[in-house]
Design a protein around this motif. Structure first.
Motif, PDB file in Angstrom:
ATOM      1  N   CYS A 133      25.940   4.719  73.167  1.00 23.61           N
ATOM      2  CA  CYS A 133      26.800   5.654  73.887  1.00 23.61           C
ATOM      3  C   CYS A 133      26.540   7.083  73.384  1.00 23.61           C
ATOM      4  O   CYS A 133      25.872   7.262  72.378  1.00 23.61           O
ATOM      5  N   ASN A 138      26.850   5.116  69.062  1.00 22.32           N
ATOM      6  CA  ASN A 138      27.001   3.693  68.727  1.00 22.32           C
ATOM      7  C   ASN A 138      26.402   2.804  69.815  1.00 22.32           C
ATOM      8  O   ASN A 138      26.607   3.044  71.004  1.00 22.32           O
ATOM      9  N   HIS A 182      26.635  -0.227  71.951  1.00 21.73           N
ATOM     10  CA  HIS A 182      27.665  -1.170  72.391  1.00 21.73           C
ATOM     11  C   HIS A 182      27.015  -2.402  72.992  1.00 21.73           C
ATOM     12  O   HIS A 182      26.096  -2.294  73.823  1.00 21.73           O
ATOM     13  N   CYS A 190      34.890   2.675  68.436  1.00 23.00           N
ATOM     14  CA  CYS A 190      34.062   3.857  68.670  1.00 23.00           C
ATOM     15  C   CYS A 190      34.915   4.945  69.310  1.00 23.00           C
ATOM     16  O   CYS A 190      35.761   4.672  70.162  1.00 23.00           O
ATOM     17  N   CYS A 228      34.160   6.937  71.494  1.00 27.73           N
ATOM     18  CA  CYS A 228      33.881   7.196  72.909  1.00 27.73           C
ATOM     19  C   CYS A 228      34.878   6.490  73.826  1.00 27.73           C
ATOM     20  O   CYS A 228      34.952   6.775  75.012  1.00 27.73           O
TER      21      CYS A 228
HETATM   22 ZN   LIG Z   1      30.803   4.441  71.860  1.00 27.28          ZN
END
Ligand SMILES: [Zn+2]
Length: 431
Positions: A267, A271, A273, A320, A322
């Protein structure tokens, strides 16, 4: 131009991958799910695939029976985990028994893939699976505000046979990308003026890194770049330093394999995913290796497939920033099973990764290397820079923390990128 390419993309996809758009919109919906929902969906798809394989694939029926696991009447994850792992060798050797009958699928694509050890795997990928795979990549793009029809720069094959080249150029035009065929500094230079319109750069991480090195002093202008995507190879920390400097972006990792699909996509917050809608991921307790069940692979199921990479997952409580709840794959640390032979001891090739990682973090030293073993007890380390006394002692000192019965020699060699395909950090020439 972009409108035209979007039109072309839609037209082509409707014909070739009719289920692509449905898969994409479904993926955009489920990505907003909470972790518990994602895990539920993940397991439901796992069970559904297992039932289909149990009922329709000779190879898997036998394997399920052998461990007395009946996914139809007594489904459980514990039962599932009793199933033996599947290797690439199995996929090749029992190819026809693994395939499910073709009448289940309106359309299948023939796929051929070769591994780093040279063996070739072929199989049929049904349309829905193929489309899902494309939709997964599209979803990854969408996190960065780009679309599959946007202008791309692509590094991949070294295939320069003229006819093949023309074919690829036509194909590339259709999908709005241009590619680098050769790894050649002059050719790369000609690329400069084209870069301002590129939205996506993608390819092997090591090539993206090398391009950054060449471009560094030339001050390239990236007016529309939104995503630099690295595939198939480990992204070293020093790759990221120069990527940020030259492209203004870190390299985002897409992790997957032809037979198992997109396993994880990074992302914008850095990270990776897990693609929970597409794969069921386990970790082999023996060696930390990843086991992947491709949840879309109905025409050629791969269940508990040992991909050969060692991975590290983030703890389940990790979230995360995000906002995506899909679990995070912290790192793909390397290949399992490659061994370096000392005079008496055997070392995993992963050791090299730790040595050079330490040099980067502790001594702030970036070294591009490739190790070769021709003889037991000896290891050649090829480096791109001149071998100085200080480089020599730095590497040998760090290496001596790990290797006790191995003679290391450093060799200056600029050409180890010339071989095609994946850049490997260790090549064994022993039998
Ligand atoms: Zn993320």
């Amino acid at each position: 131009m972009s409108k035209f390419h979007k039109w072309l993309y839609y037209r082509g996809a409707k014909k070739r991958n009719p289920s692509l758009f449905k898969h994409f919109s479904d993926l955009k919906k489920t990505e907003k799910c909470e972790l518990a929902e994602l895990k539920k969906l993940n397991e439901e798809r796992l069970q559904k695939l297992c039932i289909f394989a149990f009922e329709n694939s000779e190879f898997y029926r036998d394997r399920f029976n052998r461990v007395s696991f009946d996914p139809v009447n007594s489904w459980s994850l514990a039962g599932f985990q009793r199933l033996p792992q599947v290797s690439k060798k199995d996929l090749i050797e029992f190819n026809s028994e693994i395939h499910t009958p073709s009448h289940f699928f309106k359309k299948r694509f023939f796929v051929e893939t070769s591994g780093t050890s040279g063996e070739i795997l072929t199989f049929h990928r049904d349309e829905s699976w193929d489309s899902f795979n494309r939709a997964s990549i599209w979803r990854g793009y969408s996190w960065f505000g780009v679309n599959p029809w946007d202008r791309k720069l692509y590094f991949w094959g070294y295939n320069t046979a003229p006819l093949k080249r023309i074919k690829l150029q036509i194909l590339d035009f259709m999908v709005n990308r241009f590619r680098l065929f050769d790894y050649d500094a002059d050719r790369l230079k000609k690329l400069l003026p084209k870069l301002k319109n590129v939205s996506i750069i993608e390819g092997y991480s090591s090539m993206i890194y090398e391009l950054a090195n060449i471009l560094e002093d030339r001050k390239p202008q990236f007016g529309s770049l939104k995503l630099v995507k690295g595939t198939s190879e480990k992204v070293f920390p020093h790759y990221q330093d120069i990527a940020r400097k030259v492209y203004g972006l870190s390299i985002a990792n897409e992790y997957g394999a032809t037979e198992s699909g997109i396993i994880a996509f990074e992302c914008p917050n850095g990270n990776m995913h897990l693609n929970m809608e597409g794969v069921y991921v386990e970790q082999d307790p023996e060696d930390g290796g990843i086991l992947v069940t491709n949840l879309q692979s109905y025409s050629f199921p791969s269940i508990r497939y040992k991909l050969g990479d060692q991975i590290e997952l983030a703890p389940e409580t990790y979230e995360c920033s995000c906002g995506l709840k899909a679990p995070v794959l912290k790192e793909v640390t390397g290949r399992i099973g490659k061994k370096i032979f000392g005079r008496n001891k055997i070392y995993p090739s992963l050791t090299l990764y730790y040595i050079f990682k330490n040099l980067y973090f502790n001594d702030h030293k970036t070294i591009d290397f490739q190790a070769h073993q021709y003889e037991v007890g000896k290891l050649e380390i090829w480096v791109k820079e001149p071998v100085t006394e200080s480089l020599n002692s730095m590497i040998l000192t760090e290496a001596s923390k790990y290797f006790s019965d191995l003679d290391l020699s450093l060799i200056e060699n600029h050409d180890f990128r010339q071989q095609s395909g994946k850049l490997r950090d260790f090549v064994s020439h022993l039998d």
